[in-house]
Design a protein around this motif. Structure first.
Motif, PDB file in Angstrom:
ATOM      1  N   UNK A 119      16.523  38.931  47.470  1.00 38.36           N
ATOM      2  CA  UNK A 119      15.273  38.202  47.373  1.00 38.36           C
ATOM      3  C   UNK A 119      14.127  38.763  48.636  1.00 38.36           C
ATOM      4  N   UNK A 120      14.619  39.313  49.415  1.00 41.19           N
ATOM      5  CA  UNK A 120      13.924  40.012  50.698  1.00 41.19           C
ATOM      6  C   UNK A 120      13.775  41.435  50.607  1.00 41.19           C
ATOM      7  N   UNK A 121      14.728  42.132  50.846  1.00 38.87           N
ATOM      8  CA  UNK A 121      14.867  43.695  50.903  1.00 38.87           C
ATOM      9  C   UNK A 121      14.612  44.256  49.720  1.00 38.87           C
ATOM     10  N   UNK A 122      15.391  43.744  48.908  1.00 36.87           N
ATOM     11  CA  UNK A 122      15.667  44.440  47.373  1.00 36.87           C
ATOM     12  C   UNK A 122      14.333  44.689  46.650  1.00 36.87           C
ATOM     13  N   UNK A 123      13.631  43.289  46.759  1.00 32.59           N
ATOM     14  CA  UNK A 123      12.327  43.085  46.065  1.00 32.59           C
ATOM     15  C   UNK A 123      11.396  44.055  46.578  1.00 32.59           C
ATOM     16  N   UNK A 124      11.206  44.264  47.890  1.00 30.29           N
ATOM     17  CA  UNK A 124      10.128  45.056  48.498  1.00 30.29           C
ATOM     18  C   UNK A 124      10.387  46.443  48.314  1.00 30.29           C
ATOM     19  N   UNK A 125      11.507  46.697  48.780  1.00 28.06           N
ATOM     20  CA  UNK A 125      11.892  48.211  48.827  1.00 28.06           C
ATOM     21  C   UNK A 125      11.766  48.968  47.150  1.00 28.06           C
ATOM     22  N   UNK A 126      12.396  48.163  46.312  1.00 28.00           N
ATOM     23  CA  UNK A 126      12.162  48.631  44.864  1.00 28.00           C
ATOM     24  C   UNK A 126      10.909  48.735  44.395  1.00 28.00           C
ATOM     25  N   UNK A 127       9.881  47.765  44.795  1.00 30.85           N
ATOM     26  CA  UNK A 127       8.709  47.598  44.263  1.00 30.85           C
ATOM     27  C   UNK A 127       7.390  48.755  44.929  1.00 30.85           C
ATOM     28  N   UNK A 128       7.924  49.063  46.217  1.00 27.04           N
ATOM     29  CA  UNK A 128       7.012  50.094  46.977  1.00 27.04           C
ATOM     30  C   UNK A 128       7.440  51.387  46.335  1.00 27.04           C
ATOM     31  N   UNK A 129       8.862  51.463  46.111  1.00 23.38           N
ATOM     32  CA  UNK A 129       9.343  52.864  45.683  1.00 23.38           C
ATOM     33  C   UNK A 129       8.734  53.061  44.292  1.00 23.38           C
ATOM     34  N   UNK A 130       8.592  52.014  43.556  1.00 24.70           N
ATOM     35  CA  UNK A 130       8.201  52.403  42.106  1.00 24.70           C
ATOM     36  C   UNK A 130       6.680  52.763  42.197  1.00 24.70           C
ATOM     37  N   UNK A 131       5.969  52.118  43.190  1.00 24.81           N
ATOM     38  CA  UNK A 131       4.723  52.382  43.090  1.00 24.81           C
ATOM     39  C   UNK A 131       4.278  53.899  43.431  1.00 24.81           C
TER      40      UNK A 131
END
Length: 329
Positions: free
Chosen positions: A64-76
């Motif tokens: 909920x915290x690290x996974x969402x943020x890391x995956x989203x910014x990597x996708x960008x």
């Protein structure tokens, strides 16, 4: 809606900081680490939680915290923002699938219709057609962010079940602490230009102190957002709260229009209206409170069944399928 408003305001405050020279991943780390520091007293108050529910806390922090943020910014870094955001907000549909096929619980037609409308409207809000790219890795990372967001909704609801419910404040506090630790390894903040935080950032021609923007991101867009989000999920159920959370994209777009001068197009306005409609329909699926009626000569009536005077607790019945097996009822 308060949680969606708080989450939706994060981008408006973060974009000027990124334009001033901070890396997006560093802004994310500052956001989570700052919120974790604010929540330290809460974590200390609930210091027995790691012993009682270690798996729940670890899952919340990682997903909920690290996974969402890391995956989203990597996708960008590989696909357009609009595409990444749309894929991430497929999470409400994935939540319905989890509830229906994994938990074997029924879902209402209103919640399903709300998901379809919200995802379709969201496609218009982010104007997904303006820069579609078929980068397989980028799409996989965005889907990873959506799956992690499913973890946010499911784990937030899971903490209230059983004979040992967990305070949502404690879940949020330890989730942020664990997420900050993981993001520290990913973002490596020791290479960040800390002097930028002492200056100002440009917000549509207005100089705003960078520290003030960071305070907004930490206190409102993270602490308040996570706390109200976890509580709302327990009151509404994951599938309903997931659709209402789609309002975040609409709020982010409107705030960017007002504060950053990023104008809305006609399809974005129409899409925002559809998202609102979907959220309203999904909200109608919330389990209704059961009324207790006293009948002369008998005990209270629960859900249409009379109980004899002095009988021990009767289970309440709701006419909404969504309430079946939900900890909120």
């Amino acid at each position: 809606m308060l949680s969606a408003l708080a989450f939706g305001g994060s981008g408006v405050a973060a974009k000027p900081l990124i334009a001033a020279g901070l890396e997006p991943l560093h802004v994310t780390w500052l956001r989570v680490a700052g919120a974790a520091l604010v929540m330290l007293p809460v974590a200390w108050r609930h210091r027995d939680l790691p012993r009682r529910r270690p798996a729940l806390l670890m899952g919340f922090g990682l997903l909920a915290v690290a996974g969402v943020q890391a995956c989203y910014f990597a996708a960008l870094s590989r696909i357009p923002v609009g595409v990444a955001l749309l894929i991430e907000y497929l999470a409400p549909a994935l939540v319905l699938g989890w509830v229906r096929f994994v938990q074997k619980r029924p879902v209402t037609r209103a919640a399903a219709v709300g998901v379809v409308l919200a995802v379709g409207g969201l496609a218009c809000v982010v104007e997904v057609w303006s820069g579609l790219s078929f980068d397989v890795i980028g799409l996989a990372l965005a889907l990873g962010a959506a799956c992690c967001q499913v973890g946010y909704f499911v784990l937030s609801d899971h903490g209230s079940d059983g004979d040992d419910p967990v305070d949502p404040l404690g879940v949020s506090a330890y989730g942020l602490l664990i997420g900050a630790a993981v993001l520290t390894l990913i973002a490596r903040p020791w290479g960040m230009d800390w002097s930028l935080l002492g200056g100002s950032a440009d917000m549509n021609g207005t100089a705003v102190p960078a520290a003030l923007l960071l305070a907004w991101i930490v206190l409102i867009a993270t602490v308040l957002a996570y706390l109200t989000g976890v509580v709302s999920i327990r009151l509404l159920s994951p599938q309903v709260a997931g659709v209402v959370a789609c309002l975040e994209a609409v709020i982010a777009t409107v705030l960017a229009w007002v504060l950053l001068g990023e104008h809305l197009s006609a399809p974005q306005i129409a899409g925002g209206t559809v998202v609102l409609l979907g959220a309203f329909i999904a909200q109608s699926a919330k389990p209704k409170a059961t009324e207790t009626v006293t009948v002369a000569g008998s005990g209270p009536v629960h859900g249409g069944e009379a109980t004899a005077p002095g009988s021990a607790g009767s289970a309440a019945h709701s006419g909404d399928d969504l309430s079946a097996g939900s900890p909120a009822t």
